[in-house]
Design an enzyme around this catalytic site. Structure first.
Site, PDB file in Angstrom:
ATOM      1  N   ASP A  68       0.883  -1.131  -0.061  1.00  0.00           N
ATOM      2  CA  ASP A  68       0.172  -0.079   0.129  1.00  0.00           C
ATOM      3  C   ASP A  68       1.003   1.039   0.152  1.00  0.00           C
ATOM      4  O   ASP A  68       2.066   1.322   0.333  1.00  0.00           O
ATOM      5  CB  ASP A  68      -0.785  -0.152   1.188  1.00  0.00           C
ATOM      6  CG  ASP A  68      -2.097   1.015   0.803  1.00  0.00           C
ATOM      7  OD1 ASP A  68      -2.362   1.307  -0.061  1.00  0.00           O
ATOM      8  OD2 ASP A  68      -2.884   1.232   2.128  1.00  0.00           O
ATOM      9  N   GLY A  69       0.388   2.358  -0.504  1.00  0.00           N
ATOM     10  CA  GLY A  69       1.100   3.713  -0.639  1.00  0.00           C
ATOM     11  C   GLY A  69       0.265   4.821   0.101  1.00  0.00           C
ATOM     12  O   GLY A  69      -1.074   4.587   0.034  1.00  0.00           O
ATOM     13  N   GLU A 104       2.016   4.019  -4.280  1.00  0.00           N
ATOM     14  CA  GLU A 104       1.484   2.564  -4.535  1.00  0.00           C
ATOM     15  C   GLU A 104       2.484   1.874  -5.414  1.00  0.00           C
ATOM     16  O   GLU A 104       2.687   0.438  -5.119  1.00  0.00           O
ATOM     17  CB  GLU A 104       0.065   2.647  -5.527  1.00  0.00           C
ATOM     18  CG  GLU A 104      -0.835   3.056  -4.603  1.00  0.00           C
ATOM     19  CD  GLU A 104      -1.364   2.286  -3.502  1.00  0.00           C
ATOM     20  OE1 GLU A 104      -1.059   1.470  -3.372  1.00  0.00           O
ATOM     21  OE2 GLU A 104      -2.503   2.883  -3.063  1.00  0.00           O
ATOM     22  N   ASP A 124      -4.175  -2.627  -3.353  1.00  0.00           N
ATOM     23  CA  ASP A 124      -5.622  -2.005  -3.526  1.00  0.00           C
ATOM     24  C   ASP A 124      -5.631  -0.995  -4.713  1.00  0.00           C
ATOM     25  O   ASP A 124      -6.572  -0.292  -4.837  1.00  0.00           O
ATOM     26  CB  ASP A 124      -6.248  -1.612  -2.206  1.00  0.00           C
ATOM     27  CG  ASP A 124      -5.447  -0.524  -1.669  1.00  0.00           C
ATOM     28  OD1 ASP A 124      -4.472   0.112  -2.276  1.00  0.00           O
ATOM     29  OD2 ASP A 124      -5.588  -0.169  -0.475  1.00  0.00           O
ATOM     30  N   HIS A 180      -9.730  -0.564   2.331  1.00  0.00           N
ATOM     31  CA  HIS A 180     -10.541  -0.139   3.401  1.00  0.00           C
ATOM     32  C   HIS A 180     -11.683  -1.120   3.604  1.00  0.00           C
ATOM     33  O   HIS A 180     -13.160  -0.543   3.714  1.00  0.00           O
ATOM     34  CB  HIS A 180     -10.900   1.363   3.426  1.00  0.00           C
ATOM     35  CG  HIS A 180      -9.666   2.016   3.289  1.00  0.00           C
ATOM     36  ND1 HIS A 180      -8.957   2.511   4.394  1.00  0.00           N
ATOM     37  CD2 HIS A 180      -9.045   2.925   2.113  1.00  0.00           C
ATOM     38  CE1 HIS A 180      -7.724   2.889   3.904  1.00  0.00           C
ATOM     39  NE2 HIS A 180      -8.230   3.481   2.741  1.00  0.00           N
ATOM     40  N   ASP A 190      -1.764  -0.378   5.184  1.00  0.00           N
ATOM     41  CA  ASP A 190      -2.389   0.807   5.091  1.00  0.00           C
ATOM     42  C   ASP A 190      -1.783   1.661   6.390  1.00  0.00           C
ATOM     43  O   ASP A 190      -1.436   2.788   6.126  1.00  0.00           O
ATOM     44  CB  ASP A 190      -3.673   0.762   5.110  1.00  0.00           C
ATOM     45  CG  ASP A 190      -4.389   2.389   4.974  1.00  0.00           C
ATOM     46  OD1 ASP A 190      -4.205   3.187   4.115  1.00  0.00           O
ATOM     47  OD2 ASP A 190      -4.920   2.698   5.887  1.00  0.00           O
TER      48      ASP A 190
END
Length: 218
Positions: A68-69, A104, A124, A180, A190
């Protein structure tokens, strides 16, 4: 068999990407993920099938890594990237001025660099996943690093070495997961990326204070 075109699973409703293992959905006339089993006929259905767990469709023996970023002020603000195999094996890093998309990409790139052997990257970011699942990179290469709008591909400095590494290895696969949505590992990375972004913001603030103090003392 393997999917040739993108679509949506008739059981879990998650996306089917080219190369995914799929089977016929029976009377539903829709393709479904192999891991979802055979779709039940509507008359015999007693309960909806549970959605596959993120990473469960990873190739046999592949390490599953979540990435994740984060960017606190997008674009141009402090950001962070993160990857994690589990809550014990993970890494993250800050960037003083970046974008969410760059973080990301960086997260997935760092994950690939950090692991040898078959690897399944769960992100994601459709921007990251579709570059490989839908082979966006082929068009970028054929057009001389121009996108479909004939404009320079954004973030080429990250994309080019990342794509070259993935193609050279040939043992990296990608999967998209909704962000999320309560997936433990997606939430974990995250948090890691957010903490790295906060670290970048704090470092920038300290640097600014040093500059102000130096000006006052000059």
């Amino acid at each position: 068999m393997r999917a040739q075109y993108p679509g949506k699973c008739g059981v879990c409703s998650q996306s089917i990407s080219p190369g995914d293992e799929i089977v016929s959905g029976g009377q539903s006339s829709r393709w479904i993920h192999q891991g979802c089993g055979t779709a039940p006929d509507s008359a015999a259905s007693s309960a909806p099938a549970a959605a596959p767990k993120p990473g469960s469709r990873a190739p046999a023996s592949a390490t599953v890594v979540f990435t994740d970023g984060s960017c606190l002020v997008n674009p141009g603000g402090p950001g962070g990237w993160a990857w994690a195999v589990d809550t014990e094996e993970h890494d993250s890093g800050p960037d003083p001025s970046t974008t969410n998309q760059r973080m990301e990409i960086r997260a997935a790139f760092e994950a690939v660099k950090a692991h040898s052997g078959p690897l399944h990257v769960v992100s994601d970011s459709q921007y990251v996943v579709n570059c490989f699942a839908q082979a966006w990179w082929r068009g970028w290469y054929s057009r001389g690093w121009l996108n479909s709008a004939k404009k320079p591909v954004a973030n080429r400095d990250l994309w080019e070495p990342f794509i070259e590494l993935v193609l050279e290895r040939g043992d990296v696969t990608f999967e998209w997961v909704k962000g999320h949505a309560g997936h433990d590992m997606n939430e974990f990375v995250d948090q890691l990326a957010g903490a790295a972004a906060a670290q970048a913001a704090q470092a920038a603030m300290l640097q600014m204070r040093r500059i102000v103090v130096a000006d006052l003392e000059a």
